[in-house]
Write an enzyme that holds these catalytic residues in place. Structure first.
Site, PDB file in Angstrom:
ATOM      1  N   HIS A  44       7.487   6.956   5.724  1.00  0.00           N
ATOM      2  CA  HIS A  44       7.014   7.340   6.248  1.00  0.00           C
ATOM      3  C   HIS A  44       6.067   6.321   7.341  1.00  0.00           C
ATOM      4  O   HIS A  44       5.607   5.199   7.431  1.00  0.00           O
ATOM      5  CB  HIS A  44       5.751   8.561   5.346  1.00  0.00           C
ATOM      6  CG  HIS A  44       5.375   8.008   4.836  1.00  0.00           C
ATOM      7  ND1 HIS A  44       5.577   7.867   3.213  1.00  0.00           N
ATOM      8  CD2 HIS A  44       3.617   7.463   4.518  1.00  0.00           C
ATOM      9  CE1 HIS A  44       5.045   6.541   2.851  1.00  0.00           C
ATOM     10  NE2 HIS A  44       3.928   6.790   3.892  1.00  0.00           N
ATOM     11  N   GLY A  82       1.024  -1.554  -0.197  1.00  0.00           N
ATOM     12  CA  GLY A  82       0.176   0.191   0.310  1.00  0.00           C
ATOM     13  C   GLY A  82       1.145   1.078  -0.107  1.00  0.00           C
ATOM     14  O   GLY A  82       0.252   2.610  -0.289  1.00  0.00           O
TER      15      GLY A  82
HETATM   16  P1  AMP Z   1       1.381   5.699   1.639  1.00  0.00           P
HETATM   17  O1  AMP Z   1       0.064   4.968   0.913  1.00  0.00           O
HETATM   18  O2  AMP Z   1       1.661   4.305   2.496  1.00  0.00           O
HETATM   19  O3  AMP Z   1       2.231   5.966   0.578  1.00  0.00           O
HETATM   20  O4  AMP Z   1       0.627   7.312   1.866  1.00  0.00           O
HETATM   21  C1  AMP Z   1       1.371   8.116   1.687  1.00  0.00           C
HETATM   22  C2  AMP Z   1       0.082   9.555   2.065  1.00  0.00           C
HETATM   23  O5  AMP Z   1       0.864  11.260   1.174  1.00  0.00           O
HETATM   24  C3  AMP Z   1      -0.860   9.176   1.691  1.00  0.00           C
HETATM   25  O6  AMP Z   1      -1.920   8.949   2.905  1.00  0.00           O
HETATM   26  C4  AMP Z   1      -1.652  10.697   0.764  1.00  0.00           C
HETATM   27  O7  AMP Z   1      -3.015  11.200   1.416  1.00  0.00           O
HETATM   28  C5  AMP Z   1      -0.283  11.355   1.814  1.00  0.00           C
HETATM   29  N1  AMP Z   1      -0.160  12.807   1.049  1.00  0.00           N
HETATM   30  C6  AMP Z   1       0.688  12.525  -0.267  1.00  0.00           C
HETATM   31  N2  AMP Z   1       0.948  13.593  -0.719  1.00  0.00           N
HETATM   32  C7  AMP Z   1       0.181  14.780   0.268  1.00  0.00           C
HETATM   33  C8  AMP Z   1       1.096  16.551   0.674  1.00  0.00           C
HETATM   34  N3  AMP Z   1       1.346  17.069  -0.021  1.00  0.00           N
HETATM   35  N4  AMP Z   1       0.948  16.216   2.318  1.00  0.00           N
HETATM   36  C9  AMP Z   1       0.450  15.474   3.231  1.00  0.00           C
HETATM   37  N5  AMP Z   1      -0.380  14.363   2.448  1.00  0.00           N
HETATM   38  C10 AMP Z   1      -0.171  13.979   1.133  1.00  0.00           C
END
Ligand code: AMP
Ligand code: ZN
Length: 106
Positions: free
Chosen positions: A97, A90
């Protein structure tokens, strides 16, 4: 490098920062999956948990302790900490992060 979280760490891209120090930045997820959804991110570009090596023990520990502190500051009664690893796990953004999810008690 064209990495969205590196850009956020360098303030080249805006985010709602909730915590920052020399090593870590934490900010609100742009598309929250919970009332409180914060991403705790190392400023160093590490691709994922699968890319950690022995030199990363300190930073990974700091990420978890930072999430704990933010959860306490926000008075979260219970919360989830999630690392998505790889596409099949996912992970969409290839910069490590930790998702801090909570706030259902509010
Ligand atoms: P993952 O699927 O673990 O890679 O999570 C990536 C997360 O980053 C998702 O929950 C997105 O909503 C979040 N995300 C993407 N772009 C940004 C952004 N510019 N600022 C804050 N969150 C973000
Ligand atoms: Zn990056």
């Amino acid at each position: 490098m064209d990495c969205i979280f590196c850009k956020i760490a360098k303030k080249e891209l805006n985010s709602e920062v909730v915590y920052e120090d020399d090593d870590i930045i934490a900010f609100n997820d742009i598309n929250p999956s919970a009332p409180v959804h914060i991403l705790v991110v190392p400023k160093e570009h590490i691709e994922s948990i699968a890319h950690l090596n022995g030199n990363h023990q300190g930073i990974i520990s700091k990420i978890i302790f930072t999430a704990k502190k933010i959860a306490e500051d926000k008075k979260l009664v219970g919360y989830k900490l999630v690392f998505n690893v790889g596409r099949e796990g996912g992970q969409i953004i290839d910069h490590l992060h930790l998702h801090l999810l909570g706030g259902w008690n509010k």
